[in-house]
Design a protein around this motif. Structure first.
Motif, short mmCIF file in Angstrom:
data_model
loop_
_atom_site.label_atom_id
_atom_site.label_comp_id
_atom_site.label_asym_id
_atom_site.label_seq_id
_atom_site.Cartn_x
_atom_site.Cartn_y
_atom_site.Cartn_z
N ASP A 301 66.72 34.02 70.90
CA ASP A 301 66.47 35.32 70.28
C ASP A 301 67.48 36.37 70.76
OD1 ASP A 301 65.42 35.28 72.84
OD2 ASP A 301 63.40 35.91 72.27
N LEU A 302 67.90 36.29 72.03
CA LEU A 302 68.92 37.22 72.53
C LEU A 302 70.27 36.94 71.86
CD1 LEU A 302 69.96 39.41 74.41
CD2 LEU A 302 70.19 37.69 76.22
N TYR A 303 70.57 35.66 71.68
CA TYR A 303 71.82 35.28 71.01
C TYR A 303 71.91 35.93 69.63
CZ TYR A 303 75.10 32.37 68.39
OH TYR A 303 76.13 31.94 67.58
N TYR A 304 70.83 35.87 68.87
CA TYR A 304 70.86 36.44 67.52
C TYR A 304 70.96 37.96 67.54
CZ TYR A 304 69.90 31.81 65.69
OH TYR A 304 70.02 30.49 65.38
N ARG A 305 70.39 38.59 68.57
CA ARG A 305 70.51 40.05 68.67
C ARG A 305 71.93 40.47 69.07
NH1 ARG A 305 66.09 43.42 68.12
NH2 ARG A 305 67.82 44.88 67.92
N LEU A 306 72.59 39.63 69.85
CA LEU A 306 73.97 39.95 70.25
C LEU A 306 74.97 39.61 69.15
CD1 LEU A 306 73.96 38.52 73.90
CD2 LEU A 306 73.96 40.94 73.25
N ASN A 307 74.68 38.56 68.41
CA ASN A 307 75.63 38.03 67.43
C ASN A 307 75.50 38.73 66.07
OD1 ASN A 307 77.62 36.36 66.44
ND2 ASN A 307 76.20 34.71 65.90
N VAL A 308 75.43 40.05 66.08
CA VAL A 308 75.38 40.81 64.83
C VAL A 308 76.77 40.84 64.21
CG1 VAL A 308 74.86 43.05 63.78
CG2 VAL A 308 73.45 42.20 65.67
N ALA A 309 77.76 41.20 65.02
CA ALA A 309 79.16 41.15 64.60
C ALA A 309 79.89 40.27 65.62
CB ALA A 309 79.76 42.54 64.56
N ARG A 310 80.67 39.33 65.13
CA ARG A 310 81.26 38.33 66.03
C ARG A 310 82.78 38.29 65.86
NH1 ARG A 310 78.74 32.33 66.03
NH2 ARG A 310 80.03 31.30 67.57
N ILE A 311 83.47 38.31 66.97
CA ILE A 311 84.93 38.19 66.95
C ILE A 311 85.32 37.02 67.85
CG2 ILE A 311 87.12 39.30 67.53
CD1 ILE A 311 85.77 41.99 67.09
N THR A 312 86.09 36.10 67.31
CA THR A 312 86.57 34.96 68.10
C THR A 312 88.07 35.12 68.32
OG1 THR A 312 84.88 33.52 67.14
CG2 THR A 312 86.76 32.45 68.19
N ILE A 313 88.48 35.11 69.59
CA ILE A 313 89.90 35.22 69.92
C ILE A 313 90.41 33.83 70.27
CG2 ILE A 313 91.62 36.37 71.37
CD1 ILE A 313 89.51 38.46 72.03
N PRO A 314 91.32 33.28 69.47
CA PRO A 314 91.82 31.93 69.74
C PRO A 314 92.66 31.90 71.02
CG PRO A 314 92.44 32.70 67.54
CD PRO A 314 91.96 33.89 68.31
N PRO A 315 92.76 30.74 71.67
CA PRO A 315 93.63 30.62 72.85
C PRO A 315 95.09 30.80 72.45
CG PRO A 315 92.80 28.46 72.19
CD PRO A 315 92.07 29.47 71.36
N LEU A 316 95.91 31.19 73.41
CA LEU A 316 97.32 31.48 73.13
C LEU A 316 98.05 30.25 72.57
CD1 LEU A 316 99.59 33.55 73.17
CD2 LEU A 316 99.99 32.98 75.57
N ARG A 317 97.68 29.06 73.03
CA ARG A 317 98.36 27.84 72.55
C ARG A 317 98.17 27.64 71.04
NH1 ARG A 317 94.23 26.62 75.74
NH2 ARG A 317 92.37 25.65 74.83
N ASP A 318 97.11 28.24 70.49
CA ASP A 318 96.86 28.14 69.04
C ASP A 318 97.43 29.33 68.29
OD1 ASP A 318 95.52 25.80 69.55
OD2 ASP A 318 93.52 26.69 69.47
N ARG A 319 98.14 30.21 69.00
CA ARG A 319 98.73 31.40 68.37
C ARG A 319 100.23 31.41 68.64
NH1 ARG A 319 95.29 35.17 71.92
NH2 ARG A 319 97.06 36.55 71.61
#
Length: 456
Positions: A301-319
């Protein structure tokens, strides 16, 4: 003392002279008799406020206002009209006019509206100055985003910032720049001039985490301050809280955080009076919270309250597109710091940088370039300057220890079990140290030992 500059735009010579006479005591005034002349002055002089008549020869006041807005700048515009032309007034207000005056002008009303407009302008400039200071202090101008993935992350952050209190979850490996993105959101939001409080949940003693977050009343526990203490949430009132390493929170603290997210209020440790604060919560993690849910170490339930807006930053090796721009950025930064004259990176050195796995991400890149600029001399970063990277403990090279997926596939459970056994052997059976070697939490390690029936 600074004198504001006011542009008077009206084709009535008598009104021009009258306004000039009244306003020139306190302000520097400029006069234009047409929209075209006003635009020439507007482009060539610094203007703070414009008194703009709606009915003008040539282009009218509405069109002049539109073109001024296209040119840009901070100038505040007050429209003037001899008629209660509601449609024109509404159009001008929609286009960004501050207010309007009806002729014949009431001098007291004129002075009051000009005072309000200039006060509004002053506040805007103070806000922008605070923004500039915040950007400079936290190097937000230094964000390098050449890759599509980072451009997307920044676009998402910019969109999220426009909301007042939307909760954000930022995911990414250690060193990818999660705090930078959190500060970017704070800077772009209407909270930027309020506190930004960064809390590393994994660095606070588990026994004290609740009192650190929510504070405590006097006499709550032995060793506490006699008068009690404000917690981080209260200290951040009006601003933003970054909860880094959110996966490390104990279940009891997770419950209190969930309650806070639902009620925007909390009880200090040992307190009976509820405290209300207005903060935006940004949570960051370098571990999978979904795994934590499956392993019963993180509340769903905490996960869903935190995950309203989600940003994923890829590792540098994938950028890959960010690697060389980042290296050049840090090269220039440390040139200035160490008074060196490096101007570029040789082709062979570029290849080494692009092939390196960057397990420490942007943080590792920063440290590598800082070491090169400090220790070496020359005009280009050469392969020899980067020799030490090959000796980095545990670094996986593309041709070395990096796992390649066989064409026939593999059994992921068997691979995971084998890695856990190796980590336990290397750490002498110590679960905590083994977990660290694999970049997972101790509860996750224990869960997987039990899952695979590994005997320690």
């Amino acid at each position: 003392m600074y004198r504001y500059k006011i542009l008077i735009v009206d084709d009535d010579k008598l009104l021009q002279a009258s306004l000039d006479d009244i306003l020139s005591e306190s302000y520097d005034t400029l006069i234009a008799g047409s929209g075209e002349e006003a635009l020439r002055l507007f482009k060539s002089r610094p203007i703070d406020l414009v008194l703009l008549d709606i009915r003008l020869p040539g282009i009218n006041g509405i069109e002049t206002l539109r073109r001024m807005k296209e040119i840009g700048g901070e100038a505040v515009v007050i429209m003037m009209t001899a008629y209660e032309d509601v449609k024109s007034v509404i159009s001008s207000m929609k286009m960004g006019a501050f207010d309007y005056l009806v002729k014949p002008l009431d001098i007291e009303e004129l002075e009051v509206i000009i005072d309000k407009a200039l006060e509004n302008l002053k506040l805007k400039r103070e806000v922008e100055e605070l923004r500039r200071q915040f950007v400079k202090e936290y190097n937000l101008d230094d964000i390098v985003a050449q890759s599509n993935a980072m451009k997307l992350a920044l676009r998402l952050a910019d969109t999220i910032a426009r909301s007042h209190d939307t909760t954000v979850l930022i995911e990414g490996e250690t060193g990818t720049g999660k705090e930078v993105i959190a500060r970017f959101i704070h800077h772009r939001s209407d909270r930027f001039d309020k506190p930004f409080v960064n809390i590393n949940c994994g660095a606070i003693s588990k026994e004290l985490v609740e009192s650190e977050l929510f504070g405590y009343e006097k006499g709550s526990f032995t060793g506490g301050l006699q008068e009690g203490k404000r917690g981080k949430f209260e200290a951040a009132d009006g601003g933003t809280i970054l909860l880094d390493e959110i996966s490390e929170l104990l279940p009891a603290t997770q419950v209190k955080l969930l309650t806070f997210l639902e009620e925007k209020a909390f009880y200090p440790v040992g307190g009976s009076a509820k405290k209300h604060v207005d903060v935006r919560i940004i949570a960051a993690t370098n571990k999978s919270l979904e795994d934590g849910i499956r392993e019963n170490t993180f509340r769903e339930d905490l996960y869903y309250r935190l995950n309203v807006a989600r940003i994923t930053i890829p590792p540098l090796r994938d950028r890959q597109a960010d690697i060389l721009p980042l290296a050049l950025f840090f090269m220039n930064k440390f040139n200035e710091k160490f008074r060196k004259q490096f101007r570029g990176i040789s082709e062979d050195a570029r290849k080494l940088l692009l092939d390196h796995p960057w397990t420490g991400n942007v943080r590792e890149m920063r440290n590598v370039i800082e070491r090169v600029i400090l220790m070496e001399d020359g005009h280009e970063i050469e392969p020899g300057h980067l020799e030490f990277m090959k000796k980095t403990p545990g670094a996986l090279s593309p041709s070395g220890n990096k796992i390649r997926l066989p064409s026939t596939g593999l059994n992921l459970d068997e691979l995971t079990m084998d890695l856990i056994i190796q980590a336990l052997e290397r750490s002498g059976g110590h679960r905590g140290r083994a977990a660290k070697l694999l970049g997972i939490s101790r509860p996750t390690m224990i869960y997987r030992i039990e899952k695979y029936g590994i005997k320690v």
